[in-house]
Design an enzyme around this catalytic site. Structure first.
Site, short mmCIF file in Angstrom:
data_model
loop_
_atom_site.label_atom_id
_atom_site.label_comp_id
_atom_site.label_asym_id
_atom_site.label_seq_id
_atom_site.Cartn_x
_atom_site.Cartn_y
_atom_site.Cartn_z
N CYS A 17 -7.39 64.66 -7.46
CA CYS A 17 -7.47 63.82 -7.83
C CYS A 17 -8.10 63.13 -8.92
CB CYS A 17 -8.28 63.19 -6.39
SG CYS A 17 -7.98 63.88 -4.69
N GLY A 44 -2.88 64.78 -9.94
CA GLY A 44 -2.71 65.33 -8.80
C GLY A 44 -0.97 64.50 -8.48
N ASN A 119 -12.39 60.92 -5.53
CA ASN A 119 -12.66 62.37 -6.03
C ASN A 119 -13.61 63.32 -5.65
OD1 ASN A 119 -11.88 63.51 -9.78
ND2 ASN A 119 -11.64 64.70 -7.31
N GLY A 120 -13.24 63.97 -5.25
CA GLY A 120 -14.50 65.04 -5.09
C GLY A 120 -14.57 66.00 -3.69
N TYR A 263 -10.05 73.08 -18.58
CA TYR A 263 -8.43 72.91 -18.23
C TYR A 263 -8.09 72.05 -17.30
CZ TYR A 263 -5.07 73.79 -15.25
OH TYR A 263 -3.31 74.17 -14.13
#
Ligand code: SF4
Length: 480
Positions: A17, A44, A119-120, A263
């Site tokens: 996310c 995402g 996010n997580g 990345y």
């Protein structure tokens, strides 16, 4: 219809996310959020959503759906999102299939409307749900974010101030989080006490307001000035009077996700003071020193290996050439029923430039190998195009263990490096030689200490307690 590739998992780690919070003094927040989300699209691609506070309706309104940001939002849809404050989310999830599962989630609680974008991953999500259900909460979305909204709302009902209620809710969470959220017309962002997932802060152009977002490229996209990163354990409220900061949890051990630098993050993002592009260049340079090879040309895997390959070229003195071309218009594909058709499908995405690789000793550079299937096909393509030798160099240590903290890598069996030696992997991908950067080399290149990073997926040792796994620190986030 053939099953989609995602059903067996992609051959790269996938970020789950990206989040955005905005307060704008004079303008509607939604168009800003839209552009921020487009800049975070790499985090995402399955769904996108925006929630904003409508003064007219005295409530939070939202629009969300499946697809890319540009597919979900049209000018008409953005018009339905009035208000100067709002949050946004882009989502990747294999399980996501209905628009209702997209974020932000909006919950109408006894203390008001709470919108959340996350996010997580919360590692104690099930425990929380069981406890809150026992207290009588009915779950509509069934999500961990719904638990967070109940925790905030319950504390406010018990008489706590909004900030104390948020602190009390966040202190119940374990795992990783970068949250963008709203409680009625208040807009916030918060980062977990170890700073596992990234979150940064900016000022809109001409002092128009403030923004928090997963990556600095979202700030760049709307001309905002990058002020700083949200600190681990910090809550920020974006207001008319500026950014209000609350250090909710003591600043202790940090554990930034190393794969953000290697990345996930866009190369032009700056995370916690380090630019991803230069970090990748340094990794490539270090890799060239650690695992030199006699070769004629360095070829990056597009686009993921480009910065690493540039560093490798500088470190080795071997020229870099774009020996592989990527078809940017093939986004998703299907699993073809036989090997021949599967090979065609990789060729459709990545194709060698024959004049660059024919008769040459090639060093193929990429950031990571997960399942190894794509790397194997690229090596074969280079050989078919006439490469004399193919040496593979990888800018992260071998990925051997799952991520429990927000990246979609869940099964040990999906990693080619799990239970295999480098030599065994070399044989599988069909390369003449294979080398990964060492953990020490990686740390030197990233300019972080090993105990300041999460390296769970490459060492099998995690920065917080995870059931059944080795832990670097015998503590949970709740201990902060
Ligand atoms: S386990 Fe790996 S991917 Fe997950 S947060 Fe840690 S470093 Fe990042």
């Amino acid at each position: 219809m053939f099953p989609e590739v995602d059903e067996i998992g992609p051959d790269k780690p996938v970020e789950k996310c990206g989040v955005v919070s905005i307060f704008s003094r004079y303008e509607h927040a939604a168009p800003y959020i839209y552009y921020c989300l487009r800049a975070l699209q790499h985090r995402g691609q399955e769904a996108a959503g925006i929630a904003s506070y409508s003064r007219e309706r005295e409530d939070i309104v939202f629009e969300k759906g499946l697809g890319l940001v540009g597919e979900v939002f049209s000018p008409d849809r953005l018009e339905k999102l009035p208000g100067n404050s709002g949050i946004g989310h882009v989502y990747y999830s294999i399980a996501l299939s209905v628009p209702e599962n997209a974020q932000p989630y909006v919950f109408h609680t006894a203390s008001g409307t709470i919108a959340l974008a996350h996010n997580g991953i919360l590692t104690n999500a099930e425990e929380l749900k069981v406890r809150l259900k026992k207290k009588g909460h009915g779950y509509y979305s069934g999500s961990e974010e719904e638990s967070v909204s109940y925790l905030i709302s319950d504390s406010m009902l018990a008489g706590k101030s909004m900030i104390s209620a948020i602190k009390s809710a966040l202190s119940e969470l374990d795992g990783s989080y970068a949250f963008s959220f709203m409680v009625n017309d208040h807009v916030f962002a918060a980062r977990d006490p170890m700073g596992i997932r990234p979150l940064c802060l900016g000022e809109l152009p001409d002092g128009l307001g403030y923004v928090a977002a997963s990556e600095s490229v979202a700030l760049d996209a709307i001309g905002a000035k990058h002020i700083r990163d949200v600190r681990p354990g910090e809550l920020v409220e974006l207001t008319e009077d500026g950014i209000k900061s609350y250090q909710l949890f003591e600043r202790g051990e940090i554990a930034h996700c190393f794969l953000e630098y290697v990345y996930f993050a866009r190369a032009d993002s700056v995370i916690d003071g380090r630019e991803a592009y230069r970090s990748r260049m340094r990794i490539g340079w270090r890799l060239a020193k650690e695992s030199p090879v006699s070769a004629d040309v360095i070829v990056p895997v597009p686009d993921s290996g480009r910065a690493h390959a540039t560093g490798f070229s500088r470190g080795s003195g071997i020229k870099l050439e774009e020996g592989l071309m990527k078809n940017r218009y093939v986004a998703r594909t299907f699993i073809m029923p036989d090997q021949h058709l599967r090979d065609i499908s990789v060729g459709e995405k990545i194709n060698p430039v024959k004049s660059i690789v024919r008769g040459k000793r090639v060093v193929l550079v990429d950031d990571s190998i997960i399942r190894g299937t794509t790397m194997k096909r690229i090596v074969k393509k280079l050989r078919d195009a006439g490469a004399k030798e193919v040496h593979v160099r990888i800018g992260s240590p071998p990925v051997i263990a799952p991520c429990y903290l927000g990246i979609d890598m869940t099964e040990r069996g999906q990693f080619v490096a799990h239970g295999r030696t480098v030599e065994e992997i070399r044989k599988i991908i069909g390369a003449d030689s294979l080398a990964y950067i060492s953990v020490e080399g990686l740390m030197e290149a990233l300019k972080w200490e090993e105990n300041q990073m999460c390296l769970g997926c490459v060492t099998g040792e995690y920065p917080i307690k995870i059931k059944g796994e080795k832990t670097r620190l015998q503590r949970t986030l709740q201990d902060y």
